[in-house]
Design a protein around this motif. Sequence first.
Motif, PDB file in Angstrom:
ATOM      1  N   GLY A 129       0.979  -1.324   0.022  1.00 38.94           N
ATOM      2  CA  GLY A 129       0.054   0.011   0.072  1.00 38.94           C
ATOM      3  C   GLY A 129       0.846   1.321  -0.047  1.00 38.94           C
ATOM      4  O   GLY A 129       0.346   2.257   0.427  1.00 38.94           O
ATOM      5  N   LEU A 130       1.975   1.124  -0.542  1.00 41.25           N
ATOM      6  CA  LEU A 130       2.949   2.261  -0.460  1.00 41.25           C
ATOM      7  C   LEU A 130       2.767   3.182  -1.560  1.00 41.25           C
ATOM      8  O   LEU A 130       3.223   4.277  -1.555  1.00 41.25           O
ATOM      9  N   ASN A 131       1.803   2.759  -2.495  1.00 42.29           N
ATOM     10  CA  ASN A 131       1.933   3.563  -3.743  1.00 42.29           C
ATOM     11  C   ASN A 131       0.688   4.535  -3.652  1.00 42.29           C
ATOM     12  O   ASN A 131       0.136   5.402  -4.488  1.00 42.29           O
ATOM     13  N   LYS A 132      -0.051   4.401  -2.505  1.00 47.70           N
ATOM     14  CA  LYS A 132      -1.075   5.330  -2.285  1.00 47.70           C
ATOM     15  C   LYS A 132      -0.837   6.744  -1.555  1.00 47.70           C
ATOM     16  O   LYS A 132       0.292   6.699  -1.064  1.00 47.70           O
ATOM     17  N   PRO A 133      -1.692   7.690  -1.705  1.00 48.33           N
ATOM     18  CA  PRO A 133      -1.463   8.914  -1.183  1.00 48.33           C
ATOM     19  C   PRO A 133      -1.304   8.849   0.310  1.00 48.33           C
ATOM     20  O   PRO A 133      -1.727   7.932   0.925  1.00 48.33           O
ATOM     21  N   MET A 134      -0.590   9.748   0.911  1.00 47.45           N
ATOM     22  CA  MET A 134      -0.300   9.728   2.320  1.00 47.45           C
ATOM     23  C   MET A 134      -1.656   9.613   3.285  1.00 47.45           C
ATOM     24  O   MET A 134      -1.904   8.872   4.152  1.00 47.45           O
ATOM     25  N   LEU A 135      -2.535  10.498   3.071  1.00 47.38           N
ATOM     26  CA  LEU A 135      -3.808  10.386   3.677  1.00 47.38           C
ATOM     27  C   LEU A 135      -4.582   9.275   3.633  1.00 47.38           C
ATOM     28  O   LEU A 135      -5.377   8.559   4.382  1.00 47.38           O
ATOM     29  N   GLU A 136      -4.605   8.563   2.388  1.00 44.99           N
ATOM     30  CA  GLU A 136      -5.539   7.123   2.245  1.00 44.99           C
ATOM     31  C   GLU A 136      -4.669   6.194   2.985  1.00 44.99           C
ATOM     32  O   GLU A 136      -5.323   5.194   3.430  1.00 44.99           O
ATOM     33  N   GLN A 137      -3.173   6.154   2.784  1.00 39.27           N
ATOM     34  CA  GLN A 137      -2.515   5.194   3.683  1.00 39.27           C
ATOM     35  C   GLN A 137      -2.863   5.396   5.252  1.00 39.27           C
ATOM     36  O   GLN A 137      -3.084   4.284   5.946  1.00 39.27           O
ATOM     37  N   PHE A 138      -2.989   6.666   5.790  1.00 33.47           N
ATOM     38  CA  PHE A 138      -3.167   6.819   7.080  1.00 33.47           C
ATOM     39  C   PHE A 138      -4.738   6.255   7.271  1.00 33.47           C
ATOM     40  O   PHE A 138      -5.019   5.770   8.486  1.00 33.47           O
ATOM     41  N   TRP A 139      -5.693   6.595   6.485  1.00 34.39           N
ATOM     42  CA  TRP A 139      -7.063   6.360   6.754  1.00 34.39           C
ATOM     43  C   TRP A 139      -6.953   4.477   6.707  1.00 34.39           C
ATOM     44  O   TRP A 139      -7.793   4.225   7.680  1.00 34.39           O
ATOM     45  N   ILE A 140      -6.416   4.143   5.675  1.00 36.04           N
ATOM     46  CA  ILE A 140      -6.658   2.451   5.768  1.00 36.04           C
ATOM     47  C   ILE A 140      -5.941   2.201   7.220  1.00 36.04           C
ATOM     48  O   ILE A 140      -6.457   1.110   7.693  1.00 36.04           O
ATOM     49  N   TRP A 141      -4.605   2.443   7.570  1.00 38.08           N
ATOM     50  CA  TRP A 141      -4.126   2.071   8.731  1.00 38.08           C
ATOM     51  C   TRP A 141      -5.160   2.110   9.947  1.00 38.08           C
ATOM     52  O   TRP A 141      -5.222   1.667  10.860  1.00 38.08           O
ATOM     53  N   LEU A 142      -5.524   3.492   9.867  1.00 36.12           N
ATOM     54  CA  LEU A 142      -6.695   3.991  10.982  1.00 36.12           C
ATOM     55  C   LEU A 142      -7.659   3.026  11.118  1.00 36.12           C
ATOM     56  O   LEU A 142      -8.247   2.443  12.191  1.00 36.12           O
ATOM     57  N   THR A 143      -8.543   2.689   9.994  1.00 36.18           N
ATOM     58  CA  THR A 143      -9.575   1.800  10.230  1.00 36.18           C
ATOM     59  C   THR A 143      -9.205   0.340  10.353  1.00 36.18           C
ATOM     60  O   THR A 143     -10.069  -0.311  11.089  1.00 36.18           O
ATOM     61  N   SER A 144      -8.209  -0.063  10.303  1.00 37.99           N
ATOM     62  CA  SER A 144      -7.462  -1.251  10.555  1.00 37.99           C
ATOM     63  C   SER A 144      -7.201  -1.334  11.943  1.00 37.99           C
ATOM     64  O   SER A 144      -7.541  -2.358  12.625  1.00 37.99           O
ATOM     65  N   LEU A 145      -6.785  -0.229  12.525  1.00 40.65           N
ATOM     66  CA  LEU A 145      -6.478  -0.031  13.934  1.00 40.65           C
ATOM     67  C   LEU A 145      -8.115  -0.041  14.788  1.00 40.65           C
ATOM     68  O   LEU A 145      -7.793  -0.796  15.879  1.00 40.65           O
ATOM     69  N   LEU A 146      -8.893   0.473  14.480  1.00 40.22           N
ATOM     70  CA  LEU A 146     -10.264   0.414  15.200  1.00 40.22           C
ATOM     71  C   LEU A 146     -10.787  -0.920  15.261  1.00 40.22           C
ATOM     72  O   LEU A 146     -11.518  -1.375  16.068  1.00 40.22           O
TER      73      LEU A 146
END
Length: 314
Positions: free
Chosen positions: A48-65
């Motif tokens: 997932g390193l090819n995605k924009p920074m905000l999208e990467q953070f959102w994916i990580w945050l939703t997984s964290l929840l």
Amino acid sequence: MTTLLFALSLISFWLISHSPIDPVQAYVGADMTRVSPEQREQIAAYWGLNKPMLEQFWIWLTSLLKGDLGTSLIYRSPVSSVIAERFMASVALMASAWLFSGIIGFSLGVLAAMKQRTWVDRLIKWYCLTLASTPTFWFGLLLLIVFSVWLGWFPIGLGTPAGTLSENVTLLDRIRHLILPALTLSVLGVANVALHTRQKLVGVLDSDYVYFAKAKGEKGFILFWRHGLRNVALPAISLHFASFGELFGGAVLAEQVFSYPGLGQATVQAGLQGDIPLLLGVVLFSAIFVFIGNVIADLLYNIIDPRMRKGETV
């Protein structure tokens, strides 16, 4: 607490994303010259390193929840498993260093205050001020050179003997590998506790009620036990539990010097190789670690001094 964790995660993610380290190159390692641009893009897409920074953070945050901290790039395993395994290796180091630094620092602070303006007081202050200005890594290297290289009393590094299977490692082996890293952290942690305790106790000894106690014939340990202990114990506990963050930071340096396989060493490796999920997991874990320390301090306040409980008057 939730707002603080979110802010820490966002700021940490932004800083890591702007790091000059290429996580794909760090992931591939020395074989980077053999990787084609297409393979590089596939690796970036897989993590997932090819995605924009905000999208990467959102994916990580939703997984964290959902309770998922992600997968570590360098360890190829869940971040939660890596943190749990490495923290179990570090907990003995940090706990022993924290305990000894608190006991020794508090004792030296009390002794310096009771012997103020004497050679004992001056010696303890000189010792503490010298330690307070000593870098952790430098002191660790000094202990390593003297006690491991020159004298040969302790192993040079690692958490267990090299080349030995885990089931063959004895408790004595682990203790011998733990002594120098723990000594590095505990000795350097003595200074703040000792100086703070001395300052508080000197103020208590100069108070009117202590002068009255001295006039009644109280002195020495009896005077400290009856009138000084409770007044200096609370600030010392507050300072020592608040030092959880410094303890964690010192453990990172100590584990690097002694090649101790704990959470601190994993943090350094994650930073050098751009392992974003692991670094973010460590940030959250360290924040919760410090928060728990402060909560324990608040609970101990009520045990040591019942007057601080809500609804009771002093």
